[in-house]
Design an enzyme around this catalytic site. Structure first.
Site, PDB file in Angstrom:
ATOM      1  N   PHE A   1      43.930  77.752  46.016  1.00  0.00           N
ATOM      2  CA  PHE A   1      44.964  78.738  46.362  1.00  0.00           C
ATOM      3  C   PHE A   1      45.027  79.918  45.399  1.00  0.00           C
ATOM      4  O   PHE A   1      45.568  80.968  45.724  1.00  0.00           O
ATOM      5  CB  PHE A   1      46.351  78.062  46.413  1.00  0.00           C
ATOM      6  CG  PHE A   1      46.968  77.844  45.060  1.00  0.00           C
ATOM      7  CD1 PHE A   1      47.614  78.882  44.397  1.00  0.00           C
ATOM      8  CD2 PHE A   1      46.897  76.615  44.417  1.00  0.00           C
ATOM      9  CE1 PHE A   1      48.163  78.701  43.135  1.00  0.00           C
ATOM     10  CE2 PHE A   1      47.449  76.418  43.157  1.00  0.00           C
ATOM     11  CZ  PHE A   1      48.085  77.471  42.516  1.00  0.00           C
TER      12      PHE A   1
ATOM     13  N   LYS B   1      36.106  77.154  54.052  1.00  0.00           N
ATOM     14  CA  LYS B   1      37.374  76.442  54.261  1.00  0.00           C
ATOM     15  C   LYS B   1      38.330  76.971  53.198  1.00  0.00           C
ATOM     16  O   LYS B   1      38.305  76.553  52.040  1.00  0.00           O
ATOM     17  CB  LYS B   1      37.159  74.934  54.090  1.00  0.00           C
ATOM     18  CG  LYS B   1      38.149  74.047  54.836  1.00  0.00           C
ATOM     19  CD  LYS B   1      39.591  74.252  54.472  1.00  0.00           C
ATOM     20  CE  LYS B   1      40.034  73.497  53.247  1.00  0.00           C
ATOM     21  NZ  LYS B   1      41.443  73.759  52.868  1.00  0.00           N
TER      22      LYS B   1
ATOM     23  N   GLU C   1      44.742  76.076  52.530  1.00  0.00           N
ATOM     24  CA  GLU C   1      45.754  76.188  53.602  1.00  0.00           C
ATOM     25  C   GLU C   1      47.016  76.885  53.099  1.00  0.00           C
ATOM     26  O   GLU C   1      47.853  77.309  53.882  1.00  0.00           O
ATOM     27  CB  GLU C   1      46.080  74.806  54.193  1.00  0.00           C
ATOM     28  CG  GLU C   1      46.731  73.791  53.247  1.00  0.00           C
ATOM     29  CD  GLU C   1      45.712  73.036  52.384  1.00  0.00           C
ATOM     30  OE1 GLU C   1      44.655  73.609  52.029  1.00  0.00           O
ATOM     31  OE2 GLU C   1      45.999  71.880  52.035  1.00  0.00           O
TER      32      GLU C   1
ATOM     33  N   SER D   1      41.110  71.477  42.041  1.00  0.00           N
ATOM     34  CA  SER D   1      41.506  70.579  40.948  1.00  0.00           C
ATOM     35  C   SER D   1      40.403  69.569  40.652  1.00  0.00           C
ATOM     36  O   SER D   1      39.565  69.278  41.519  1.00  0.00           O
ATOM     37  CB  SER D   1      42.780  69.835  41.355  1.00  0.00           C
ATOM     38  OG  SER D   1      42.500  69.068  42.519  1.00  0.00           O
TER      39      SER D   1
ATOM     40  N   CYS E   1      42.175  79.166  36.172  1.00  0.00           N
ATOM     41  CA  CYS E   1      41.430  78.109  35.486  1.00  0.00           C
ATOM     42  C   CYS E   1      40.942  78.606  34.132  1.00  0.00           C
ATOM     43  O   CYS E   1      40.434  77.833  33.335  1.00  0.00           O
ATOM     44  CB  CYS E   1      40.266  77.652  36.331  1.00  0.00           C
ATOM     45  SG  CYS E   1      39.087  78.961  36.595  1.00  0.00           S
TER      46      CYS E   1
ATOM     47  N   GLU F   1      46.550  69.817  32.700  1.00  0.00           N
ATOM     48  CA  GLU F   1      46.604  71.195  33.204  1.00  0.00           C
ATOM     49  C   GLU F   1      48.014  71.454  33.726  1.00  0.00           C
ATOM     50  O   GLU F   1      48.461  70.792  34.667  1.00  0.00           O
ATOM     51  CB  GLU F   1      45.580  71.362  34.331  1.00  0.00           C
ATOM     52  CG  GLU F   1      45.499  72.791  34.824  1.00  0.00           C
ATOM     53  CD  GLU F   1      44.409  72.987  35.861  1.00  0.00           C
ATOM     54  OE1 GLU F   1      44.232  72.121  36.736  1.00  0.00           O
ATOM     55  OE2 GLU F   1      43.748  74.036  35.794  1.00  0.00           O
TER      56      GLU F   1
HETATM   57  P1  NAD Z   1      43.251  71.589  45.162  1.00  0.00           P
HETATM   58  O1  NAD Z   1      42.219  70.721  44.560  1.00  0.00           O
HETATM   59  O2  NAD Z   1      44.571  70.994  45.492  1.00  0.00           O
HETATM   60  O3  NAD Z   1      42.707  72.225  46.547  1.00  0.00           O
HETATM   61  C1  NAD Z   1      41.452  72.842  46.620  1.00  0.00           C
HETATM   62  C2  NAD Z   1      40.904  72.660  48.041  1.00  0.00           C
HETATM   63  O4  NAD Z   1      40.772  71.261  48.308  1.00  0.00           O
HETATM   64  C3  NAD Z   1      41.825  73.226  49.107  1.00  0.00           C
HETATM   65  O5  NAD Z   1      41.037  73.917  50.045  1.00  0.00           O
HETATM   66  C4  NAD Z   1      42.502  71.995  49.709  1.00  0.00           C
HETATM   67  O6  NAD Z   1      42.731  72.128  51.092  1.00  0.00           O
HETATM   68  C5  NAD Z   1      41.504  70.884  49.471  1.00  0.00           C
HETATM   69  N1  NAD Z   1      42.130  69.579  49.190  1.00  0.00           N
HETATM   70  C6  NAD Z   1      43.327  69.358  48.586  1.00  0.00           C
HETATM   71  N2  NAD Z   1      43.529  68.014  48.446  1.00  0.00           N
HETATM   72  C7  NAD Z   1      42.454  67.403  48.972  1.00  0.00           C
HETATM   73  C8  NAD Z   1      42.069  66.029  49.112  1.00  0.00           C
HETATM   74  N3  NAD Z   1      42.843  65.051  48.697  1.00  0.00           N
HETATM   75  N4  NAD Z   1      40.880  65.765  49.693  1.00  0.00           N
HETATM   76  C9  NAD Z   1      40.073  66.749  50.109  1.00  0.00           C
HETATM   77  N5  NAD Z   1      40.390  68.071  50.011  1.00  0.00           N
HETATM   78  C10 NAD Z   1      41.556  68.393  49.436  1.00  0.00           C
HETATM   79  O7  NAD Z   1      43.395  72.851  44.198  1.00  0.00           O
HETATM   80  P2  NAD Z   1      44.447  74.042  44.300  1.00  0.00           P
HETATM   81  O8  NAD Z   1      45.791  73.507  43.942  1.00  0.00           O
HETATM   82  O9  NAD Z   1      44.287  74.782  45.570  1.00  0.00           O
HETATM   83  O10 NAD Z   1      43.917  75.010  43.140  1.00  0.00           O
HETATM   84  C11 NAD Z   1      44.282  74.873  41.798  1.00  0.00           C
HETATM   85  C12 NAD Z   1      43.243  74.114  41.022  1.00  0.00           C
HETATM   86  O11 NAD Z   1      41.971  74.761  41.147  1.00  0.00           O
HETATM   87  C13 NAD Z   1      43.512  74.071  39.528  1.00  0.00           C
HETATM   88  O12 NAD Z   1      43.227  72.790  39.051  1.00  0.00           O
HETATM   89  C14 NAD Z   1      42.549  75.097  38.948  1.00  0.00           C
HETATM   90  O13 NAD Z   1      42.173  74.889  37.609  1.00  0.00           O
HETATM   91  C15 NAD Z   1      41.390  74.898  39.860  1.00  0.00           C
HETATM   92  N6  NAD Z   1      40.496  76.054  39.824  1.00  0.00           N
HETATM   93  C16 NAD Z   1      39.354  75.916  39.099  1.00  0.00           C
HETATM   94  C17 NAD Z   1      38.501  76.988  38.978  1.00  0.00           C
HETATM   95  C18 NAD Z   1      37.259  76.861  38.149  1.00  0.00           C
HETATM   96  O14 NAD Z   1      36.501  77.808  38.115  1.00  0.00           O
HETATM   97  N7  NAD Z   1      37.004  75.739  37.491  1.00  0.00           N
HETATM   98  C19 NAD Z   1      38.812  78.200  39.608  1.00  0.00           C
HETATM   99  C20 NAD Z   1      39.977  78.297  40.355  1.00  0.00           C
HETATM  100  C21 NAD Z   1      40.822  77.205  40.456  1.00  0.00           C
END
Ligand code: NAD
Length: 517
Positions: free
Chosen positions: A182, A206, A209, A259, A314, A408
């Protein structure tokens, strides 16, 4: 009940009523209350209304519903994969110098629509308009890099024996998927779209959402730039569609950003289905501040790194390790933090649950003996009472065993941990299970080099709070911040998005000199 008023640099006023801090920005810098059409899947060049269940898309800055997003299923993914596989037949054989022409045109569309795209990012994500603008500018830079790929992917050719030549070419993988988080609705999709597609792949995106609207806008602009139908597709949804992507036999590679918890699931599931996968996870980035650091520059960088994008980056510094006598620098960090005003130069966090989670970390650290020097809990912004705001927060005397030091937090919160010397500081950094970024603030070259050599992170900064490598350098962390080989952007991404074809040719048998020729 006592009222405490404070004038904040003449552009906002705050008062405390009970435990709540009300902030009134005196200058309006945000655009609000916009409704967007419903988000749709984009398959084979068409926006498709699929009649599934939908989720509301909430504007985090004021809590209002601004659109809806469909929760797609496996059948929708099948259609997208079919469309991408068909498009791949033609797209993959177009010479790369022709393929990148689409991205030259696309870049001009990003530039032309810069402010409209920034407004959209600002509204769906909650970051400030300035931050959203910087995000689109970064997408432009990522697109520029893709335009330079013909200069970088030239293969290798060598006469390895008399009359015998070996050559190596980069070939596209096929249908690939990109799953986004997000926090950067526009930039993170651009980490993958231009490079993967310019290199000849066809993609299914994808989006998160929580922020799906930008992806529909990206699809529209790619079509306008002349990208053939089916080369780029968007399938919206949540966990169910992510799992279907990991399992789909028509998808050759998956890139994921989100994450660590989900990155592990996606990496394991995709690779167990024999796909190539790069999965970027969460982070806990340490800034090591030495007593000889330049006080103003350090305070400014630390505060900006902690609070930029409301700490939802991140690359945000959420843990500062102060070495020795650094009280003067901490004082300046407090001053800088107080210039950060929610609703003005600090955006909201993404959801009510995020706000509550962040505030829990602060309260728990306080209960365990940490000292809250700047407190952003219970912040309410006037006119946006439904928004999810956490004010800038600085907490000193955090110990390495506290959750706020290890996990985090993803909010505008700086945990200051005290260390006696640089070795102890490095030990604290090395103990983190993450490894995205680490920075050092010092005027000593040897101290900087010590941290450069010993920090356990993929991206290192010296006197820089957010050490994001710019193109053509690649982006990617270590440890639990990234799973898989290669980085997601820059030159390293070429290896991820392509297969190497090795061809050996012999045209002149009369040149025979040894066993091979
Ligand atoms: P998230 O892991 O909750 O969601 C990421 C994606 O995974 C979304 O498209 C979501 O629909 C999907 N998703 C969520 N739960 C899922 C599950 N149980 N099974 C399968 N798919 C699932 O992450 P977020 O809250 O959208 O983003 C924030 C996180 O992203 C933070 O931890 C941040 O550090 C990380 N991030 C990392 C980087 C990097 O370069 N390392 C860059 C940007 C964000």
């Amino acid at each position: 009940m006592q009222l405490h008023f404070q004038i904040l640099k003449f552009d906002s006023i705050s008062f405390k009523l009970g435990i709540k801090t009300y902030i009134f920005p005196l200058i309006k810098t945000n655009i609000m209350n916009t409704n967007y059409p419903e988000v749709k899947n984009y398959i084979a060049g068409e926006f498709i209304k699929n009649g599934h269940n939908t989720l509301d898309v909430i504007c985090p800055s004021d809590g209002t519903v601004i659109s809806t997003v469909p929760l797609s299923n496996k059948k929708d993914l099948d259609e997208a994969v079919k469309s991408a596989a068909e498009a791949f037949q033609k797209w993959s054989v177009i010479p790369i110098k022709e393929r990148v022409q689409v991205f030259y045109k696309y870049k001009t569309l990003l530039e032309k629509n810069l402010m409209e795209l920034a407004e959209l990012t600002h509204i769906e994500n909650g970051k400030t308009l300035d931050e959203a603008r910087a995000e689109i500018e970064k997408s432009i830079e990522l697109t520029e890099f893709a335009c330079s790929l013909p200069q970088l992917v030239g293969g290798e050719l060598l006469e390895v024996s008399a009359g015998v030549e070996c050559r190596i070419e980069h070939k596209p993988l096929g249908v690939v998927a990109s799953i986004a988080p997000f926090n950067f609705p526009h930039m993170v999709p651009h980490w993958t779209i231009p490079n993967a597609i310019a290199l000849g792949n066809c993609m299914i995106l994808k989006p998160s959402e929580q922020v799906p609207i930008s992806s529909n806008r990206i699809a529209k602009m790619l079509k306008e730039a002349g990208l053939p139908d089916g080369v780029f597709n968007v399938v919206n949804g949540d966990k169910e569609i992510v799992e279907a992507i990991c399992d789909h036999h028509g998808i050759a590679a998956v890139s994921f950003v989100g994450s660590t918890k989900v990155a592990k699931i996606v990496y394991k599931r995709s690779t167990s289905n024999l796909k190539r996968c790069i999965a970027l996870g969460g982070a806990k980035n340490h800034l090591i501040v030495l007593p000889d650091a330049h006080p103003d520059m350090t305070a400014n960088n630390v505060a900006a790194s902690m609070s930029g994008c409301a700490g939802q980056r991140c690359m945000a510094s959420s843990a500062m390790v102060g070495v020795g006598e650094i009280d003067d620098i901490v004082k300046k960090i407090i001053e800088e933090s107080k210039k950060i005003i929610p609703g003005k130069n600090l955006g909201s966090v993404i959801t009510k649950e995020s706000k509550e989670r962040i505030e829990r970390y602060i309260t728990e650290a306080e209960k365990l003996g940490a000292k809250v020097l700047v407190d952003g809990r219970n912040t309410v912004v006037e006119g946006k009472e439904g928004g999810f705001y956490v004010g800038p927060t600085v907490i000193d005397y955090v110990t390495p065993d506290m959750a706020i030091a290890k996990e985090e937090v993803f909010g505008p919160v700086l945990a200051i941990i005290r260390a006696n010397d640089i070795e102890e500081a490095i030990k604290i950094e090395n103990n983190s299970e993450y490894g995205n970024a680490a920075s050092v603030f010092t005027q000593s070259g040897s101290a900087a080099k010590y941290v450069m050599d010993h920090a356990s992170a993929g991206m290192i900064g010296v006197n820089i709070g957010v050490p994001v490598p710019r193109e053509p350098f690649s982006f990617g962390g270590w440890n639990e911040s990234k799973f898989g080989v290669c980085d997601i952007t820059g030159k390293s991404s070429i290896e991820f998005w392509t297969l190497l074809k090795k061809t050996t040719t012999k045209w002149n048998p009369e040149a025979k000199k040894n066993w091979m020729s």
